[in-house]
Design a protein around this motif. Structure first.
Motif, short mmCIF file in Angstrom:
data_model
loop_
_atom_site.label_atom_id
_atom_site.label_comp_id
_atom_site.label_asym_id
_atom_site.label_seq_id
_atom_site.Cartn_x
_atom_site.Cartn_y
_atom_site.Cartn_z
N GLU A 178 42.21 34.99 35.92
CA GLU A 178 41.65 33.63 35.85
C GLU A 178 40.68 33.37 37.01
N GLN A 179 41.01 33.92 38.18
CA GLN A 179 40.09 33.76 39.31
C GLN A 179 38.77 34.50 39.04
N THR A 230 45.92 29.10 42.98
CA THR A 230 47.14 29.26 42.18
C THR A 230 46.86 30.01 40.87
N SER A 243 45.83 33.14 38.30
CA SER A 243 46.08 34.59 38.29
C SER A 243 44.77 35.30 38.65
#
Ligand code: ATP
Length: 235
Positions: free
Chosen positions: A140-141, A135, A137
């Motif tokens: 962020e991943q 979940t 972005s």
């Protein structure tokens, strides 16, 4: 620190890397540039042990890692952030980070300290620690993928196109983060298509073309060359 000599990688008849030599000093940020298909990822995968080299030797701080398996290479202190990022989408951020600590799984106290350090450095991961990684972005991943690699407490980090697919503002953040990691003494081998940004944070750069190193120097020297026309265009 890292010494690569005569590295060759072949896929059947395709000679992706044709006997390259280079080194990376402790705490140095070395950038690997080149057009698609130049052999950058194959070089990185061979160092990580996930792609078998057909020839050549690999040394880390005097330890011969030629032909070593990925686990041995990880134990020697080399961590990889692959181009695919490879986060486990159904697992939480915390669980993904815990997986990164597999090398030190008995050192629960040390891992806890490391986790808190990483949460402090990557606030979005701290806020989303119980959220499924899928979940997050894209940026962020990518942070999670880097943070997971750091959980193994590496001396050398291999990064394959960390800014790929990220919006410019987010990729700026990733570059700032990489520069910070370098300033804290981590050795970094960085593959990037984003040449100007990469050269701003790198100490030295190598340019590959058709499996060979065709240009190398300090980041400032390489930045002065007309790279896009000569080496980074379609091959
Ligand atoms: P990119 O930026 O596209 O990843 P690269 O510089 O990292 O490019 P490599 O991915 O190392 O280049 O590819 C070098 C050469 O090896 C290319 O000709 C590519 O088609 C070939 N190649 C890469 N992986 C494989 C594979 N698994 N099987 C066969 N050929 C491959």
């Amino acid at each position: 620190m890292l010494e690569v000599q005569g590295l060759q990688v072949s896929y059947g008849a395709v000679k992706a890397v044709r006997g390259i030599h280079f080194h990376l000093k402790a705490g140095e940020l070395l950038c690997l540039l080149g057009a698609n298909g130049a052999g950058k990822s194959s070089t990185l995968k061979a160092i990580a042990g996930v792609q078998k080299a057909s020839n050549g030797s690999l040394w880390l701080d005097g330890q011969d890692l030629s032909g070593a398996r990925p686990e041995q290479i990880a134990r020697a202190g080399i961590a990889v952030v692959p181009e695919t990022r490879d986060v486990f989408p159904d697992m939480s951020v915390l669980e993904n980070l815990q997986l990164g600590a597999w090398l030190h799984r008995r050192d629960t106290a040390g891992n806890k300290v490391r986790l808190e350090e990483l949460y402090a450095r990557f606030p979005p991961l701290a806020q989303r620690r119980h959220q499924a990684a899928g979940t997050l972005s894209g940026g962020e991943q990518q942070m999670l993928s880097i943070a997971r690699a750091l959980m193994s407490r590496p001396r050398l980090l291999l990064l394959d196109e960390p800014s790929l697919g990220l919006a410019p503002a987010i990729s700026q953040q990733i570059f700032a983060l990489i520069a910070q990691l370098k300033s804290q003494g981590l050795g970094i081998l960085l593959i990037e298509q984003n040449v100007q940004q990469a050269l701003q944070i790198a100490d030295r750069a190598l340019v590959m073309r058709l499996g060979q190193i065709v240009l190398q120097g300090t980041a400032a020297e390489v930045a002065q060359q007309n790279l896009s026309a000569q080496y980074l265009g379609e091959q």
